[in-house]
Design a protein around this motif. Structure first.
Motif, PDB file in Angstrom:
ATOM      1  N   PRO A   6       4.356  -2.475  -1.671  1.00  0.00           N
ATOM      2  CA  PRO A   6       4.014  -3.613  -2.159  1.00  0.00           C
ATOM      3  C   PRO A   6       2.823  -4.439  -1.501  1.00  0.00           C
ATOM      4  CG  PRO A   6       6.348  -3.562  -1.985  1.00  0.00           C
ATOM      5  CD  PRO A   6       5.630  -2.343  -1.038  1.00  0.00           C
ATOM      6  N   THR A   7       2.616  -4.396  -0.172  1.00  0.00           N
ATOM      7  CA  THR A   7       1.872  -4.794   0.909  1.00  0.00           C
ATOM      8  C   THR A   7       0.904  -4.019   1.286  1.00  0.00           C
ATOM      9  OG1 THR A   7       2.995  -4.386   2.552  1.00  0.00           O
ATOM     10  CG2 THR A   7       3.610  -6.388   1.510  1.00  0.00           C
ATOM     11  N   GLY A   8       0.671  -2.724   1.157  1.00  0.00           N
ATOM     12  CA  GLY A   8      -0.540  -2.038   1.548  1.00  0.00           C
ATOM     13  C   GLY A   8      -0.165  -1.616   2.945  1.00  0.00           C
ATOM     14  N   VAL A   9       0.848  -2.203   3.761  1.00  0.00           N
ATOM     15  CA  VAL A   9       0.810  -2.169   5.367  1.00  0.00           C
ATOM     16  C   VAL A   9       1.088  -0.630   5.772  1.00  0.00           C
ATOM     17  CG1 VAL A   9       2.028  -2.842   7.515  1.00  0.00           C
ATOM     18  CG2 VAL A   9       1.076  -4.600   5.436  1.00  0.00           C
ATOM     19  N   LEU A  10       2.439  -0.335   5.058  1.00  0.00           N
ATOM     20  CA  LEU A  10       2.925   0.836   5.234  1.00  0.00           C
ATOM     21  C   LEU A  10       3.799   1.792   3.808  1.00  0.00           C
ATOM     22  CD1 LEU A  10       3.495   2.769   7.969  1.00  0.00           C
ATOM     23  CD2 LEU A  10       5.870   1.686   8.026  1.00  0.00           C
ATOM     24  N   GLY A  11       3.191   2.803   3.776  1.00  0.00           N
ATOM     25  CA  GLY A  11       3.769   3.457   2.302  1.00  0.00           C
ATOM     26  C   GLY A  11       5.448   3.475   2.352  1.00  0.00           C
ATOM     27  N   VAL A  12       5.794   3.279   1.213  1.00  0.00           N
ATOM     28  CA  VAL A  12       7.116   3.270   0.872  1.00  0.00           C
ATOM     29  C   VAL A  12       7.827   4.774   1.073  1.00  0.00           C
ATOM     30  CG1 VAL A  12       9.188   3.069  -0.808  1.00  0.00           C
ATOM     31  CG2 VAL A  12       7.321   1.510  -0.552  1.00  0.00           C
ATOM     32  N   ASP A  13       7.044   5.834   0.776  1.00  0.00           N
ATOM     33  CA  ASP A  13       7.433   7.002   1.033  1.00  0.00           C
ATOM     34  C   ASP A  13       7.651   7.551   2.266  1.00  0.00           C
ATOM     35  OD1 ASP A  13       7.768   8.101  -1.716  1.00  0.00           O
ATOM     36  OD2 ASP A  13       5.738   8.334  -2.058  1.00  0.00           O
ATOM     37  N   LEU A  16      10.805   5.977   3.366  1.00  0.00           N
ATOM     38  CA  LEU A  16      12.040   6.655   2.994  1.00  0.00           C
ATOM     39  C   LEU A  16      12.338   8.080   3.713  1.00  0.00           C
ATOM     40  CD1 LEU A  16      11.615   5.953  -1.057  1.00  0.00           C
ATOM     41  CD2 LEU A  16      13.021   5.015   0.710  1.00  0.00           C
ATOM     42  N   SER A  17      11.056   8.658   4.065  1.00  0.00           N
ATOM     43  CA  SER A  17      11.429   9.882   4.796  1.00  0.00           C
ATOM     44  C   SER A  17      12.105   9.625   6.035  1.00  0.00           C
ATOM     45  CB  SER A  17       9.845  10.607   5.086  1.00  0.00           C
ATOM     46  OG  SER A  17       9.232   9.765   6.029  1.00  0.00           O
TER      47      SER A  17
END
Length: 517
Positions: A6-13, A16-17
């Protein structure tokens, strides 16, 4: 589905890994503001928990051997990264829990304070200390603090950043490894918190995060851990304690509450009303230490009620990722259903709604207005049962003693609050309340936010304490090393004892006279 930050700081994927999950199963997490899917969260198995605990045990040996100075440096770097990444933490927190920006910010502040405190205080609290022996010059002893090993941490969805930090970071500072169960609804917040400390130097295997059903993953954590921290309902906490006891594992439990506020007749009414509004509806009441019962002395009851209702009606509410809104949403359909059921039950049995009392589907699927009731009686569900939502009742009392008696008439004892212009009077009342924390002229933050003071519950609100020195020492076992000195040989035979009897008796009397330990 494809996940983007949502913020572009760190990818959600990428985050989740980090979950220890190998089976391929996922659970859909809903965004409270919209009711739409937010992420598909990997689900762990009992074997994943066992594997994570085994890896954490290996990492824990190296982590503890690295020493307290190393742990201090790493945790302080994590503190700094936490603040640098605050925007992403705030976004995740709001998107997962539905709370307002201001209450999400409180979580980040609390997590940073916990990190700093654990880093700086743990080395002092846990250093080896000299203690007395059997008798002076005969023996001496030292006490070491040994980490438990693996600490299992089960955190809820409502305050995922602060509650995780308050348990995990002291455990790491004490030299332990951690296996944490993140609630599905708040996993991104936990993972983003963890990543800040991994990037600061905490070994990835040392702090494992798992997710999944409590009866599978939660039970596996209890079985795999040497000590367990649980925050949640009293009913579940009892089951956690019973399971941990079967393995002789220690626990600390922060459980339910039905927290009272007492407004004495010398209180500043405007300040008390504003405090009550914040303390009752922070995180829309989905906060373990929020107020659900207000006892106000009769002399100022009308004035307080008018001020309080006006303050509540003046609160803004909506799905906003900024500081412009005071209150957010409930987190789930289940939470909304519980609040609606408690309000409907109370009204049907004669309670009066002074403010709120209705859902706001125009704002989002789980929004409910902050609600104030009077006329709540013992046959109503909200009288004694925790609502855990935006519902508070006002009770008029004749005097201070009645307020104290009614505040204590609960199976819970987590938090309480007293408002008075006289601190000496407020302190006197506070010492008569059966609660683990009591706040004076503040609903909860004075005690809950003090990381140097222990926080926990009495009665059915829990066992053990987080925060303070007590919150660090709980993650250790003590090891006493006793030494016989070379100055005096302890007796071993009957004849040796006979010769020393008068000497020992004289020494015991001297110690008593001079009050020496």
């Amino acid at each position: 589905m494809t996940h983007t930050s949502p913020t572009g700081v760190l990818g959600v994927d990428d985050l989740l890994s980090d979950i220890s999950a190998s089976g391929g199963e996922t659970a859909t997490v809903i965004a409270p503001f919209t009711g739409q899917p937010l992420i598909d969260l990997p689900q762990s198995t009992a074997q994943d928990v066992a594997d994570a605990a085994a890896a954490a045990r290996v990492a824990q040996v190296v982590w503890f051997a690295a020493g307290p100075a190393h742990r201090r440096r790493v945790l302080l770097r994590g503190h700094d990264l936490l603040l640098e990444r605050r925007t992403q933490l705030l976004d995740f927190n709001q998107l997962e829990t539905g709370k307002s920006r201001s209450q999400a910010f409180e979580e980040v502040v609390q997590a940073a304070n916990s990190a700093r405190y654990a880093a700086l205080v743990a080395p002092r609290v846990l250093r080896s200390r000299r203690r007395g022996g059997v008798l002076p010059v005969v023996t001496r002893s030292r006490v070491d603090f040994v980490p438990k090993g693996i600490v299992g941490v089960v955190t809820p969805w409502n305050f995922p950043v602060s509650l995780a930090a308050m348990d995990v970071l002291p455990a790491l500072a004490a030299g332990n490894g951690v296996v944490q169960k993140a609630d599905n609804q708040a996993s991104l917040s936990v993972l983003a918190l963890r990543r800040a400390f991994i990037d600061a130097g905490v070994p990835a295997a040392l702090w494992a995060v798992v997710a999944g059903p409590g009866d599978v993953v939660g039970n596996a954590i209890v079985d795999a851990s040497d000590y367990v921290c649980f925050t949640g309902s009293t009913a579940t906490g009892i089951r956690v304690a019973e399971r941990a006891a079967s393995g002789l594992h220690g626990v600390s439990l922060e459980l339910g509450g039905k927290n009272p506020m007492i407004v004495l007749d010398d209180a500043d009414v405007a300040k008390a009303a504003a405090g009550a509004a914040y303390g009752s509806f922070s995180a829309l009441g989905q906060l373990c230490v929020s107020m659900e019962r207000i006892y106000v002395e009769r002399g100022i009851a009308d004035e307080f009620t008018t001020e309080f209702v006006a303050a509540v009606k003046g609160l803004s509410q909506g799905p906003d990722l900024d500081f412009d809104i005071d209150l957010g949403s409930l987190t789930s359909a289940a939470q909304l259903e519980r609040v609606e059921a408690h309000v409907a039950d109370a009204v049907a049995k004669g309670a009066t709604v002074l403010a709120g009392g209705r859902a706001r589907p125009d704002l989002g699927p789980f929004f409910y207005e902050p609600t104030v009731l009077t006329g709540v009686t013992s046959e109503m569900a909200c009288f004694a049962d925790e609502t855990f939502g935006p519902l508070v009742s006002i009770h008029v009392v004749d005097n201070e003693k009645s307020a104290i008696d009614q505040a204590n008439a609960s199976e819970y004892g987590l938090n309480a609050s007293v408002f008075s212009r006289s601190l000496s009077r407020a302190r006197r009342v506070a010492r008569k309340l059966q609660a683990g924390t009591v706040n004076l002229n503040e609903p909860y933050r004075a005690a809950f936010g003090s990381v140097d003071s222990p926080m926990g519950g009495m009665k059915k609100s829990g066992l053990g304490r987080r925060n303070g020195r007590e919150g660090i020492v709980r993650f250790t076992d003590t090891r006493t090393i006793g030494e016989a000195t070379v100055l005096f040989q302890m007796p071993r035979t009957g004849s040796e004892f006979r010769k020393l009897v008068p000497v020992v008796l004289a020494l015991l009397r001297i110690l008593r006279v001079f009050r020496l330990r």
